[in-house]
Design an enzyme around this catalytic site. Structure first.
Site, PDB file in Angstrom:
ATOM      1  N   GLY A  47       0.702  -1.386  -0.012  1.00 42.37           N
ATOM      2  CA  GLY A  47       0.094  -0.061  -0.005  1.00 42.37           C
ATOM      3  C   GLY A  47       0.787   1.301   0.033  1.00 42.37           C
ATOM      4  O   GLY A  47       0.341   2.411  -0.443  1.00 42.37           O
ATOM      5  N   ASP A 103       0.528   3.410   4.461  1.00 43.00           N
ATOM      6  CA  ASP A 103      -0.520   3.915   3.780  1.00 43.00           C
ATOM      7  C   ASP A 103      -1.618   4.641   4.647  1.00 43.00           C
ATOM      8  O   ASP A 103      -1.920   5.636   4.625  1.00 43.00           O
ATOM      9  CB  ASP A 103      -1.080   3.132   2.632  1.00 43.00           C
ATOM     10  CG  ASP A 103      -1.585   1.708   2.869  1.00 43.00           C
ATOM     11  OD1 ASP A 103      -1.465   1.562   4.261  1.00 43.00           O
ATOM     12  OD2 ASP A 103      -2.257   0.991   2.160  1.00 43.00           O
ATOM     13  N   ASP A 106      -5.509   1.849  10.614  1.00 50.86           N
ATOM     14  CA  ASP A 106      -6.857   1.422  10.917  1.00 50.86           C
ATOM     15  C   ASP A 106      -7.335   1.033  12.041  1.00 50.86           C
ATOM     16  O   ASP A 106      -7.362   1.452  13.090  1.00 50.86           O
ATOM     17  CB  ASP A 106      -7.414   0.446   9.450  1.00 50.86           C
ATOM     18  CG  ASP A 106      -8.816  -0.186   9.800  1.00 50.86           C
ATOM     19  OD1 ASP A 106      -9.524   0.681  10.420  1.00 50.86           O
ATOM     20  OD2 ASP A 106      -9.163  -0.863   8.900  1.00 50.86           O
ATOM     21  N   LYS A 134      -7.803   6.483  10.056  1.00 52.27           N
ATOM     22  CA  LYS A 134      -9.099   6.737  10.242  1.00 52.27           C
ATOM     23  C   LYS A 134      -9.570   7.414  11.670  1.00 52.27           C
ATOM     24  O   LYS A 134      -8.941   6.696  12.640  1.00 52.27           O
ATOM     25  CB  LYS A 134      -9.815   5.209  10.019  1.00 52.27           C
ATOM     26  CG  LYS A 134      -9.757   4.638   8.727  1.00 52.27           C
ATOM     27  CD  LYS A 134     -10.440   3.620   8.259  1.00 52.27           C
ATOM     28  CE  LYS A 134     -10.111   3.123   6.894  1.00 52.27           C
ATOM     29  NZ  LYS A 134     -10.554   1.815   6.504  1.00 52.27           N
ATOM     30  N   PHE A 155     -13.969   2.755   3.669  1.00 53.25           N
ATOM     31  CA  PHE A 155     -13.079   2.007   2.724  1.00 53.25           C
ATOM     32  C   PHE A 155     -12.707   2.992   1.641  1.00 53.25           C
ATOM     33  O   PHE A 155     -13.442   3.401   0.940  1.00 53.25           O
ATOM     34  CB  PHE A 155     -13.453   0.652   2.307  1.00 53.25           C
ATOM     35  CG  PHE A 155     -12.459  -0.379   1.901  1.00 53.25           C
ATOM     36  CD1 PHE A 155     -11.613  -0.801   2.719  1.00 53.25           C
ATOM     37  CD2 PHE A 155     -12.423  -0.374   0.520  1.00 53.25           C
ATOM     38  CE1 PHE A 155     -10.595  -1.616   2.145  1.00 53.25           C
ATOM     39  CE2 PHE A 155     -11.390  -1.071  -0.198  1.00 53.25           C
ATOM     40  CZ  PHE A 155     -10.343  -1.886   0.787  1.00 53.25           C
ATOM     41  N   ARG A 168      -4.843   0.819  -7.205  1.00 55.71           N
ATOM     42  CA  ARG A 168      -3.790   1.372  -6.434  1.00 55.71           C
ATOM     43  C   ARG A 168      -3.223   2.893  -7.381  1.00 55.71           C
ATOM     44  O   ARG A 168      -2.718   3.556  -6.821  1.00 55.71           O
ATOM     45  CB  ARG A 168      -2.519   0.624  -6.400  1.00 55.71           C
ATOM     46  CG  ARG A 168      -2.798  -0.533  -5.294  1.00 55.71           C
ATOM     47  CD  ARG A 168      -1.623  -1.393  -5.074  1.00 55.71           C
ATOM     48  NE  ARG A 168      -1.829  -2.848  -4.407  1.00 55.71           N
ATOM     49  CZ  ARG A 168      -2.107  -2.854  -3.213  1.00 55.71           C
ATOM     50  NH1 ARG A 168      -2.263  -1.810  -2.389  1.00 55.71           N
ATOM     51  NH2 ARG A 168      -2.204  -4.139  -2.826  1.00 55.71           N
TER      52      ARG A 168
HETATM   53  P1  IMP Z   1      -4.599  -2.064  10.152  1.00 50.62           P
HETATM   54  O1  IMP Z   1      -3.425  -2.856  10.244  1.00 50.62           O
HETATM   55  O2  IMP Z   1      -5.995  -2.481  10.513  1.00 50.62           O
HETATM   56  O3  IMP Z   1      -4.303  -0.478  10.877  1.00 50.62           O
HETATM   57  O4  IMP Z   1      -4.555  -1.823   8.594  1.00 50.62           O
HETATM   58  C1  IMP Z   1      -3.707  -1.246   7.914  1.00 50.62           C
HETATM   59  C2  IMP Z   1      -3.653  -1.756   6.702  1.00 50.62           C
HETATM   60  O5  IMP Z   1      -4.863  -2.372   6.211  1.00 50.62           O
HETATM   61  C3  IMP Z   1      -3.308  -0.959   5.712  1.00 50.62           C
HETATM   62  O6  IMP Z   1      -1.714  -0.934   5.514  1.00 50.62           O
HETATM   63  C4  IMP Z   1      -3.921  -1.133   4.236  1.00 50.62           C
HETATM   64  O7  IMP Z   1      -3.165  -2.071   3.387  1.00 50.62           O
HETATM   65  C5  IMP Z   1      -5.221  -1.925   4.757  1.00 50.62           C
HETATM   66  N1  IMP Z   1      -6.369  -1.007   4.950  1.00 50.62           N
HETATM   67  C6  IMP Z   1      -6.985  -0.291   6.079  1.00 50.62           C
HETATM   68  N2  IMP Z   1      -8.020   0.422   5.445  1.00 50.62           N
HETATM   69  C7  IMP Z   1      -7.994   0.225   4.324  1.00 50.62           C
HETATM   70  C8  IMP Z   1      -8.944   0.958   3.121  1.00 50.62           C
HETATM   71  O8  IMP Z   1      -9.685   2.083   3.773  1.00 50.62           O
HETATM   72  N3  IMP Z   1      -8.527   0.919   1.905  1.00 50.62           N
HETATM   73  C9  IMP Z   1      -7.700  -0.003   1.529  1.00 50.62           C
HETATM   74  N4  IMP Z   1      -6.706  -0.580   2.252  1.00 50.62           N
HETATM   75  C10 IMP Z   1      -6.952  -0.461   3.862  1.00 50.62           C
HETATM   76 MG    MG Z   2      -0.913  -1.716   3.562  1.00 49.30          MG
END
Ligand code: IMP
Ligand code: MG
Length: 181
Positions: A47, A103, A106, A134, A155, A168
């Site tokens: 990402g 990127d 979340d 977020k 998303f 992407r």
């Molecule tokens: P986390 O581990 O839940 O914080 O998520 C982080 C990873 O999930 C990011 O590096 C993204 O690759 C993916 N991700 C989280 N939210 C989104 C989104 O809204 N769109 C696309 N990829 C996301």
């Molecule tokens: Mg990622």
């Protein structure tokens, strides 16, 4: 492909402007590091490919790059399925200053796991930079040094962010139409 986008949340111009600001902030912090110490950027693939390419060109310091691959939204997922680290981790981080670049923040699981893995390699310092965060508790509670934009809990795709590995290459960041998912 552009027709699959519902709403553009952040335009390419705003992204470019903000990355320039982030670059200036990071560069001024990295300036405190003495010249005989090493700085390593660790972008989390896939990402962050576009983000890190733009961000690193705003940093005038001598830097290295050591990529890591993590995945938590495999295939057509639009919610986290738990983080997996794939491939080899950058090895020689001992005594170095590390800047993790991702990127989007979340659940925070990716950053937590990656930071932990990097800490095990005894770096001198670890900083984290994300383009998007977020505005949900899990993300806001995850320690992070540099944030590009706080966005609603939607998303999003574009500028490196994918749905099923597509979109992407969109220059702007936006939400997808239901029909495209
Ligand atoms: P986390 O581990 O839940 O914080 O998520 C982080 C990873 O999930 C990011 O590096 C993204 O690759 C993916 N991700 C989280 N939210 C989104 C989104 O809204 N769109 C696309 N990829 C996301
Ligand atoms: Mg990622």
């Amino acid at each position: 492909m552009r027709s699959d986008i519902d709403t553009i949340l952040i335009s390419r111009d705003r992204i470019a402007e903000r990355i320039h600001e982030l670059g200036q902030m990071i560069a001024s912090d990295l300036d405190d590091i003495s010249e005989d110490e090493e700085i390593v950027l660790v972008p989390i693939l896939t990402g962050s490919i576009i983000f890190v390419a733009d961000l690193m060109r705003c940093l005038p310091q001598k830097i290295r790059i050591g990529v890591m691959t993590a995945s938590s939204y495999p295939g057509k997922s639009t919610t986290s399925k738990g983080v997996q680290i794939a491939g080899v981790l950058p090895s020689d981080l001992e005594g170095k200053h590390v800047l993790i670049v991702d990127d989007i923040l979340d659940s925070g699981n990716t950053i937590r796991l990656v930071r932990e893995e990097i800490r095990k390699r005894h770096p001198r310092s670890v900083r984290v930079c994300v383009l998007l965060r977020k505005t949900i508790t899990s993300a806001m509670d995850t320690p992070c040094d540099y944030v590009g934009f706080d966005i609603p809990d939607k998303f999003v795709v574009g500028y490196g962010l994918d749905y099923d590995d597509y979109y992407r290459n969109l220059p702007d960041i936006g939400t997808l139409k239901e029909a495209a998912m």
